[in-house]
Design a protein around this motif. Structure first.
Motif, PDB file in Angstrom:
ATOM      1  N   LEU A   1       0.846  -1.200   0.000  1.00 29.93           N
ATOM      2  CA  LEU A   1       0.000   0.000   0.000  1.00 29.93           C
ATOM      3  C   LEU A   1       0.881   1.249   0.000  1.00 29.93           C
ATOM      4  O   LEU A   1       0.580   2.255  -0.641  1.00 29.93           O
ATOM      5  CB  LEU A   1      -0.950  -0.005   1.203  1.00 29.93           C
ATOM      6  CG  LEU A   1      -1.957   1.140   1.208  1.00 29.93           C
ATOM      7  CD1 LEU A   1      -2.945   1.013   0.048  1.00 29.93           C
ATOM      8  CD2 LEU A   1      -2.731   1.199   2.517  1.00 29.93           C
ATOM      9  N   GLU A   2       1.988   1.164   0.720  1.00 28.38           N
ATOM     10  CA  GLU A   2       2.909   2.306   0.787  1.00 28.38           C
ATOM     11  C   GLU A   2       3.438   2.669  -0.607  1.00 28.38           C
ATOM     12  O   GLU A   2       3.482   3.847  -0.986  1.00 28.38           O
ATOM     13  CB  GLU A   2       4.081   1.960   1.712  1.00 28.38           C
ATOM     14  CG  GLU A   2       5.000   3.121   1.987  1.00 28.38           C
ATOM     15  CD  GLU A   2       6.154   2.735   2.906  1.00 28.38           C
ATOM     16  OE1 GLU A   2       6.526   1.537   2.950  1.00 28.38           O
ATOM     17  OE2 GLU A   2       6.693   3.641   3.577  1.00 28.38           O
TER      18      GLU A   2
ATOM     19  N   MET B   1      -6.120   8.073   3.185  1.00 26.36           N
ATOM     20  CA  MET B   1      -5.133   8.123   4.270  1.00 26.36           C
ATOM     21  C   MET B   1      -4.511   9.519   4.324  1.00 26.36           C
ATOM     22  O   MET B   1      -4.351  10.122   5.397  1.00 26.36           O
ATOM     23  CB  MET B   1      -4.063   7.069   4.005  1.00 26.36           C
ATOM     24  CG  MET B   1      -2.998   6.981   5.052  1.00 26.36           C
ATOM     25  SD  MET B   1      -1.804   5.707   4.594  1.00 26.36           S
ATOM     26  CE  MET B   1      -0.675   5.889   5.970  1.00 26.36           C
ATOM     27  N   TYR B   2      -4.214  10.052   3.168  1.00 17.28           N
ATOM     28  CA  TYR B   2      -3.637  11.397   3.068  1.00 17.28           C
ATOM     29  C   TYR B   2      -4.666  12.466   3.459  1.00 17.28           C
ATOM     30  O   TYR B   2      -4.383  13.358   4.260  1.00 17.28           O
ATOM     31  CB  TYR B   2      -3.133  11.590   1.636  1.00 17.28           C
ATOM     32  CG  TYR B   2      -2.773  13.004   1.273  1.00 17.28           C
ATOM     33  CD1 TYR B   2      -1.688  13.640   1.873  1.00 17.28           C
ATOM     34  CD2 TYR B   2      -3.513  13.703   0.325  1.00 17.28           C
ATOM     35  CE1 TYR B   2      -1.359  14.941   1.534  1.00 17.28           C
ATOM     36  CE2 TYR B   2      -3.182  15.001  -0.025  1.00 17.28           C
ATOM     37  CZ  TYR B   2      -2.111  15.621   0.591  1.00 17.28           C
ATOM     38  OH  TYR B   2      -1.790  16.908   0.255  1.00 17.28           O
TER      39      TYR B   2
ATOM     40  N   SER C   1      -0.452   4.685   9.466  1.00 16.01           N
ATOM     41  CA  SER C   1      -0.311   3.419   8.739  1.00 16.01           C
ATOM     42  C   SER C   1      -1.015   2.284   9.490  1.00 16.01           C
ATOM     43  O   SER C   1      -1.337   1.254   8.911  1.00 16.01           O
ATOM     44  CB  SER C   1       1.161   3.107   8.501  1.00 16.01           C
ATOM     45  OG  SER C   1       1.866   3.198   9.706  1.00 16.01           O
ATOM     46  N   GLN C   2      -1.261   2.461  10.774  1.00 11.10           N
ATOM     47  CA  GLN C   2      -2.047   1.480  11.539  1.00 11.10           C
ATOM     48  C   GLN C   2      -3.530   1.620  11.234  1.00 11.10           C
ATOM     49  O   GLN C   2      -4.249   0.644  11.045  1.00 11.10           O
ATOM     50  CB  GLN C   2      -1.829   1.707  13.050  1.00 11.10           C
ATOM     51  CG  GLN C   2      -0.666   0.953  13.616  1.00 11.10           C
ATOM     52  CD  GLN C   2      -0.767  -0.551  13.321  1.00 11.10           C
ATOM     53  OE1 GLN C   2      -1.766  -1.173  13.644  1.00 11.10           O
ATOM     54  NE2 GLN C   2       0.261  -1.099  12.695  1.00 11.10           N
ATOM     55  N   GLU C   3      -3.978   2.883  11.189  1.00  9.22           N
ATOM     56  CA  GLU C   3      -5.411   3.137  10.987  1.00  9.22           C
ATOM     57  C   GLU C   3      -5.890   2.725   9.600  1.00  9.22           C
ATOM     58  O   GLU C   3      -7.007   2.238   9.433  1.00  9.22           O
ATOM     59  CB  GLU C   3      -5.716   4.625  11.236  1.00  9.22           C
ATOM     60  CG  GLU C   3      -5.691   4.975  12.701  1.00  9.22           C
ATOM     61  CD  GLU C   3      -5.513   6.470  12.965  1.00  9.22           C
ATOM     62  OE1 GLU C   3      -5.677   6.860  14.134  1.00  9.22           O
ATOM     63  OE2 GLU C   3      -5.194   7.234  12.030  1.00  9.22           O
ATOM     64  N   VAL C   4      -5.022   2.890   8.606  1.00  4.74           N
ATOM     65  CA  VAL C   4      -5.456   2.606   7.227  1.00  4.74           C
ATOM     66  C   VAL C   4      -5.660   1.102   7.002  1.00  4.74           C
ATOM     67  O   VAL C   4      -6.431   0.695   6.136  1.00  4.74           O
ATOM     68  CB  VAL C   4      -4.473   3.213   6.200  1.00  4.74           C
ATOM     69  CG1 VAL C   4      -3.192   2.407   6.082  1.00  4.74           C
ATOM     70  CG2 VAL C   4      -5.141   3.383   4.836  1.00  4.74           C
ATOM     71  N   ILE C   5      -5.011   0.297   7.831  1.00  2.00           N
ATOM     72  CA  ILE C   5      -5.134  -1.159   7.708  1.00  2.00           C
ATOM     73  C   ILE C   5      -6.597  -1.585   7.745  1.00  2.00           C
ATOM     74  O   ILE C   5      -7.023  -2.492   7.045  1.00  2.00           O
ATOM     75  CB  ILE C   5      -4.338  -1.850   8.855  1.00  2.00           C
ATOM     76  CG1 ILE C   5      -2.842  -1.707   8.592  1.00  2.00           C
ATOM     77  CG2 ILE C   5      -4.731  -3.303   9.019  1.00  2.00           C
ATOM     78  CD1 ILE C   5      -1.959  -2.248   9.703  1.00  2.00           C
TER      79      ILE C   5
END
Ligand SMILES: O=C(O)[C@@H](CO)OP(=O)(O)O
Length: 345
Positions: free
Chosen positions: A243-244, A282-283, A289-293
């Motif tokens: 995802l990154e 996310m942006y 990066s934890q929340e977007v999971i």
């Protein structure tokens, strides 16, 4: 029924609990979301300095390509910094995000990624339904990925739009393509919506999982491994994009090409994919990066943001074409609605 995520400030720990709720995406689609339009006053997302400076830096590129196209009105910035600041503060625009409707490989439960698969009949219906929900919201520019499922979704949604402008795909791939798709009537141009297709908005490239059945892959490699490939932030699937990595190109494209349009007051719709949109959200919502999971998006459900004073304000999903509350968000949207009513009655 659980409280909709849009009743809660997105930027709080509490709201992220809601994002983690597996009902999250169903709630987007539920008619009760209209209640959430009342009194929603949370500002989230971009504190835009970095985004805008990078947008401005690369902006010449946008202008250069836009000036060759037949229907995009190039946006330009005033040279003077204080005017620029003023514009940033005063401009406002709508941003609609929509994940494509169900594809033939969604239906078969296959990893799809960058394989170019069309919509199912259900996906077509979802796109039309999405179009009804946004039919009263102004759209000046459309961005889609290079993949047919996103393009079908955008086009089908626009068949429902009250303004009845014609979405037209820009062909900038060569000088000849540009020449051959020129429009020679200013009036006709005004009745068109430019559609920009960009590979940067494509679904994440799923590497060697593309074409594999998701259930069979989980049976073979283990549920946890496959969940890690599908939802972790920085672990790529075999020979594919994490995802990154997907965010690197999708968010850069958003900052460099789409934000300048919003900044100039253009209302934008983006039709894209589960993971390219997750990275953009996310942006916008400043998720970690934890929340977007735990962020999941349904197919064919539009999400509305208002871009105002350099910030993105999440407004949820428009409940339907009759939801007047949507237009009370900003004075410009209210005026647009009024004009639309006058024009069509
Ligand atoms: O297969 C894919 O390309 C994506 C979206 O359908 O799947 P996932 O939800 O597993 O990221």
């Amino acid at each position: 029924m659980a409280t909709s995520v849009f009743h809660q400030p997105i930027g709080t720990a509490q709201s992220h609990q809601h994002l983690q709720n597996s009902d999250f995406h169903h709630e987007f689609g539920h008619a009760s979301v209209k209640l959430t339009f009342k009194g929603f006053k949370v500002e989230t997302g971009l504190s835009s300095r970095e985004g805008f400076s990078s947008s401005r830096r690369k902006f010449g590129v946008v202008q250069a390509s836009a000036s060759h196209t037949s229907v995009v009105q190039p946006v330009s910035y005033p040279p003077n910094n204080s005017t620029d600041e003023l514009r940033k503060k005063s401009s406002e625009a709508a941003l609609i995000l929509i994940r494509h409707g169900e594809s033939l490989w969604n239906e078969k439960n296959l990893f799809t990624g960058c394989v170019d698969v069309p919509l199912t009949k259900k996906g077509v219906e979802e796109a039309i339904e999405a179009g009804k929900r946004i039919s009263n919201i102004p759209v000046d520019m459309i961005y889609t990925s290079a993949l047919i499922r996103a393009q079908m979704t955008a086009m089908l949604a626009m068949t429902q739009h009250r303004r009845k402008k014609v979405p037209i795909i820009l062909h900038n791939e060569s000088e000849q393509a540009r020449e051959w798709s020129k429009i020679f009537s200013e009036d006709t141009k005004k009745q068109s919506i430019p559609v920009v297709t960009a590979w940067q908005l494509n679904e994440r490239m799923y590497g060697e999982l593309q074409g594999l059945n998701k259930q069979e892959t989980a049976d073979r490699f283990g549920k946890e491994k496959v969940h890690e490939w599908r939802r972790s932030y920085d672990i790529p699937p075999p020979n594919g994009e994490s995802l990154e990595m997907c965010a690197e190109r999708a968010v850069a494209y958003f900052k460099d090409h789409i934000e300048p349009q919003l900044l100039s007051g253009k209302n934008v719709m983006i039709a894209a994919h589960g993971n390219s949109l997750r990275s953009i959200i996310m942006y916008l919502d400043k998720l970690t990066s934890q929340e977007v999971i735990n962020l999941e998006l349904s197919t064919g459900i539009p999400m509305l943001y208002i871009f105002k004073g350099g910030k993105f304000i999440r407004r949820g999903s428009p409940a339907g074409p009759t939801e007047a509350g949507v237009y009370a968000y900003t004075r410009r949207l209210a005026l647009y609605r009024q004009k639309l009513d006058e024009m069509l009655h």
